[in-house]
Structures are given as C-alpha cells and as structure tokens.
Design a protein around this motif. Structure first.
Motif, PDB file in Angstrom:
ATOM      1  N   LEU A 339       0.827  -1.200   0.000  1.00  0.00           N
ATOM      2  CA  LEU A 339       0.000   0.000   0.000  1.00  0.00           C
ATOM      3  C   LEU A 339       0.865   1.255   0.000  1.00  0.00           C
ATOM      4  O   LEU A 339       0.582   2.224  -0.722  1.00  0.00           O
ATOM      5  N   GLY A 340       1.930   1.258   0.805  1.00  0.00           N
ATOM      6  CA  GLY A 340       2.816   2.417   0.830  1.00  0.00           C
ATOM      7  C   GLY A 340       3.517   2.643  -0.494  1.00  0.00           C
ATOM      8  O   GLY A 340       3.701   3.784  -0.930  1.00  0.00           O
ATOM      9  N   THR A 341       3.885   1.552  -1.174  1.00  0.00           N
ATOM     10  CA  THR A 341       4.544   1.682  -2.471  1.00  0.00           C
ATOM     11  C   THR A 341       3.613   2.284  -3.513  1.00  0.00           C
ATOM     12  O   THR A 341       3.975   3.220  -4.231  1.00  0.00           O
ATOM     13  N   VAL A 342       2.388   1.746  -3.608  1.00  0.00           N
ATOM     14  CA  VAL A 342       1.428   2.258  -4.590  1.00  0.00           C
ATOM     15  C   VAL A 342       1.058   3.705  -4.289  1.00  0.00           C
ATOM     16  O   VAL A 342       0.951   4.548  -5.191  1.00  0.00           O
ATOM     17  N   ASN A 343       0.882   4.013  -3.008  1.00  0.00           N
ATOM     18  CA  ASN A 343       0.519   5.383  -2.640  1.00  0.00           C
ATOM     19  C   ASN A 343       1.646   6.353  -2.950  1.00  0.00           C
ATOM     20  O   ASN A 343       1.403   7.480  -3.408  1.00  0.00           O
ATOM     21  N   ARG A 344       2.863   5.938  -2.724  1.00  0.00           N
ATOM     22  CA  ARG A 344       3.991   6.835  -3.005  1.00  0.00           C
ATOM     23  C   ARG A 344       4.154   7.057  -4.509  1.00  0.00           C
ATOM     24  O   ARG A 344       4.431   8.183  -4.953  1.00  0.00           O
ATOM     25  N   VAL A 345       3.968   6.005  -5.297  1.00  0.00           N
ATOM     26  CA  VAL A 345       4.077   6.148  -6.752  1.00  0.00           C
ATOM     27  C   VAL A 345       3.072   7.168  -7.265  1.00  0.00           C
ATOM     28  O   VAL A 345       3.399   8.059  -8.060  1.00  0.00           O
ATOM     29  N   ASN A 346       1.830   7.085  -6.796  1.00  0.00           N
ATOM     30  CA  ASN A 346       0.803   7.993  -7.282  1.00  0.00           C
ATOM     31  C   ASN A 346       0.910   9.377  -6.667  1.00  0.00           C
ATOM     32  O   ASN A 346       0.502  10.359  -7.289  1.00  0.00           O
ATOM     33  N   SER A 347       1.452   9.480  -5.456  1.00  0.00           N
ATOM     34  CA  SER A 347       1.671  10.804  -4.871  1.00  0.00           C
ATOM     35  C   SER A 347       2.729  11.576  -5.638  1.00  0.00           C
ATOM     36  O   SER A 347       2.627  12.798  -5.798  1.00  0.00           O
ATOM     37  N   GLN A 348       3.734  10.873  -6.145  1.00  0.00           N
ATOM     38  CA  GLN A 348       4.796  11.541  -6.894  1.00  0.00           C
ATOM     39  C   GLN A 348       4.282  12.118  -8.206  1.00  0.00           C
ATOM     40  O   GLN A 348       4.853  13.072  -8.731  1.00  0.00           O
ATOM     41  N   VAL A 349       3.213  11.561  -8.753  1.00  0.00           N
ATOM     42  CA  VAL A 349       2.661  12.061 -10.014  1.00  0.00           C
ATOM     43  C   VAL A 349       1.355  12.813  -9.776  1.00  0.00           C
ATOM     44  O   VAL A 349       0.533  12.954 -10.694  1.00  0.00           O
ATOM     45  N   MET A 350       1.160  13.304  -8.546  1.00  0.00           N
ATOM     46  CA  MET A 350       0.037  14.180  -8.211  1.00  0.00           C
ATOM     47  C   MET A 350      -1.316  13.512  -8.438  1.00  0.00           C
ATOM     48  O   MET A 350      -2.247  14.105  -8.967  1.00  0.00           O
TER      49      MET A 350
END
Length: 397
Positions: A339-350
């Motif tokens: 969950l942290g990985t997916v959330n971080r990936v999408n947070s980086q691309v706004m």
C-alpha cells in the motif's frame, strides 16, 4: 496514458487556443448525441411547454473479439475515430493512447526531408549522453592512472581531479567526428510521382478492454462485436457468458462446463468501471501507475488523471471466498509495504489513491438464475476509501 502532473506557472492564457480546439473536437462525452434540429426560438418555446424534440444520433461501430488478448479490436478507422473522440474509449495498439500511428508516420516522413524526426532526435540525444558518460569516465580513469604513476616514481601524492580542462563536462563536451559519422541518418528518396500519404498503410487498430466493449454494447448500444471464427455478430447473451468465461481458467478436457460465478473478475471490474462511467468520469487503464483505473474529469487531452483507483473485491459472505475457485486480485488483505509503495508512486505524479471496494453478493442471498443476465449488477455495491500520504512538514496545521 498521461504521466505526472506539472503545475501551471505560465498564466491562465497559456495554450488557450489549443484548449479551445480540444473542446471543439472532444465536445461530446459519449458516442450518443442528442441533436435538436429546430432554431433557438422554437427550442425555447418547446422548453417552456415542457416538450423536447431532440433526435438521438447513435453511431454504429463494429469490432472483433480477440480471446488471446482479452480485448475487442476496432479495425475501421472511422469507428476508431468516433469511439476515441466521443468518450476516449480504447487505445491504439501502436500508440500510447490515441490511435495516431498513421498521422505520426506521415509527419515523420515529411520531417525526414528537412531534418531529423522527433524519435530520431530523442535517440540521438540518448546516444550523446551515453557517449559523454563514457568519455568522462575514461578521462577520470586516465587522471587517476597518472596520479598513481607519479606516486610510484616520485613518491608525491596527488588527488585525482574530477573536473578541469582534461575532464569533459556537460558544457564543454562535444561529440567526436567519428561519433557524428556513425549516427548520421540517410533519407531514401521517394519514387517519382509518389506521395508520402499514398503508400503508408494504416496497420493500427483501436483496442477496447472487455469492460469498455460491454459498456458500449449494453448501455449505449453503439457497438456490435463479431465472433472472428463464425464471422457473425454476438448477441448480448453470448457476450455476457463469453466475457465471463474468458476471465476463468481454461476448462479441463472432458470436464463439465464452468458455471458462472458472482466473483468473476469481469463482473467485479465492470461493476467499478460502470460505477465511475455513470458518474461522468473518463475511465482509463492504470497499469502504468500500478493501479486498475485512472479517472479523468474530461479526458487525457485536457488534464492529467486526478485519481488512481485500485479495485478491491470484498465478499459479503466469507465462506464464499473459501469455497471459490477464482483467485481474485486484492481480495485478501494486502501488506502495508504494498500500500505504501502504490501510494507513493501515485503521490509523486500528483494523483490521489482510491481503494474502490466492490462488494460481491452472497450466494445464499442471490439466486443463481440472476447470473443469466446483467441484472445481477444491481446486487453489487461500490464504496471508496481515499488514501493520502501523511507528510509531517506540510500537514502540521
């Protein structure tokens, strides 16, 4: 598919003409168009009387089912253009999103007469960066070897320099002549009397997912799907069973036919797709960002996707999951690291991550007869949970 969103710092008028042109081209959110042939005065009078004489314009498109890729192929260029410009359905099999392979080939052929195309320029820059790194590494290694030789012969300690006139930098390095000669592009002349557009065959097709194809065939009635083996159109009942069987494991020889199940992957993902499409969102595949769907307000040509959706199936009766023969993705509890990985990936691309929980009805509550038609979707429910990344430095207030 679009990448990360960049903040607009050039003012509100940047790209205004392009936005206006896109608004004209992509004015209709769905292939179905409600057209009123009467002038404005008559329409206003009919509106006051509570009457409407709108004509429904429903374009008819055809596609071929491809079981191997679990998709529907639209080979007619006119149908591909209609489905893309009126709802952004599908993806070009030779393009990132819009089926624009033929237009790119024509533009690249024209650009090749005067200079390098965009793809050739990109490859040239990549080759130059690679060569620059090699030359810099060789210069640094030569400086280190010279310092080692001085220490062995004279006993002096010299720290190898990482910059200087002998070490190339991004501002001073130039490609050597041999490199330029090896990267030169030779353009072949066209035959006499032959134009660029005449001999470039459009080999691209629009590829629809099963959810997109069923939405167009069932809800909008603007798509006919043809069986490639029999070359006959499939009825809605045949589509209903075929799309579900495609998502199940291949049957064992001499075994009874697979029965339809409430936790079929097609049903679960279509329930989420239909939910967001009915709310006015443009739904596209989100595999690039490790999610199931991306949600656009108007479409990929206007803005980047604001939300990334992960479909999470939930069994109303846990016993159904234990007895099920289908291994649904994300049906079991996932790890916090995932969950942290997916959330971080999408947070980086706004993009805001949404967990879309699709509740699968219990077998004990739903009759098996309802599985014979799309009426079973009334038993499914969708609820969303928004996941945001906590940043202490920005969220103290």
């Amino acid at each position: 598919m679009a990448g990360g969103r960049h903040r607009n710092t050039t003012g509100p008028h940047k790209g205004g003409a392009r936005r206006a042109e896109n608004s004209r081209i992509y004015a209709h959110p769905l292939p179905i168009i409600f057209h009123n042939p009467f002038p404005n005065g008559v329409r206003s009078l009919l509106g006051l009387l509570g009457l409407s004489l709108n004509e429904v314009v429903n374009p008819h498109c055809e596609g071929y089912l491809d079981v191997a890729t679990k998709s529907v192929w639209i080979t007619d260029p006119r149908s591909s253009k209609v489905l893309w410009k009126k709802g952004f359905f599908g993806k070009g099999d030779l393009s990132r999103s819009e089926p624009s392979w033929l237009a790119r080939q024509i533009n690249d052929r024209k650009a090749g007469r005067t200079g390098l195309t965009s793809e050739q320029l990109r490859e040239k820059r990549r080759a130059e960066r690679k060569q620059f790194k090699l030359d810099r590494a060789q210069a640094i290694a030569a400086t280190a070897a010279e310092a080692e030789a001085i220490f062995e012969t004279e006993g002096r300690i010299i720290v190898p320099a990482l910059s200087g006139p002998d070490i190339p930098s991004g501002a001073t390095w130039k490609p050597p002549p041999a490199f330029e000669a090896s990267r030169s592009v030779v353009e072949l002349p066209l035959q006499m009397g032959q134009e660029d557009d005449d001999y470039i065959e459009d080999i691209e097709h629009l590829q629809l997912t099963l959810c997109e194809a069923f939405f167009l065939a069932w809800n909008l009635d603007c798509l006919t799907i043809i069986d490639p083996h029999a070359d006959e159109p499939l009825t809605l009942e045949q589509l209903w069973t075929t799309f579900q069987h495609i998502n199940l494991a291949p049957p064992i020889p001499n075994s009874p036919p697979l029965r339809l199940q409430l936790d079929n992957p097609f049903l679960v993902h279509y329930a989420a797709y239909h939910h967001y499409r009915s709310l006015g969102w443009v739904v596209k595949n989100g595999l690039k960002f490790c999610v199931d769907y991306l949600l656009y307000k108007r479409g990929p040509v206007f803005t980047h996707a604001e939300f990334a959706v992960v479909v999470c199936p939930v069994y109303e009766d846990p016993a159904d999951q234990e007895n099920s023969t289908v291994n649904l993705q994300n049906a079991s509890a996932f790890a916090w690291s995932w969950l942290g990985t997916v959330n971080r990936v999408n947070s980086q691309v706004m993009k805001t991550l949404i967990l879309s929980y699709v509740t699968i009805p219990s077998r004990s509550r739903v009759s098996s007869d309802i599985m014979t038609s799309p009426a079973c979707f009334s038993k499914y429910s969708v609820r969303e949970v928004v996941v945001r990344r906590f940043i202490p430095a920005r969220m103290r207030d």
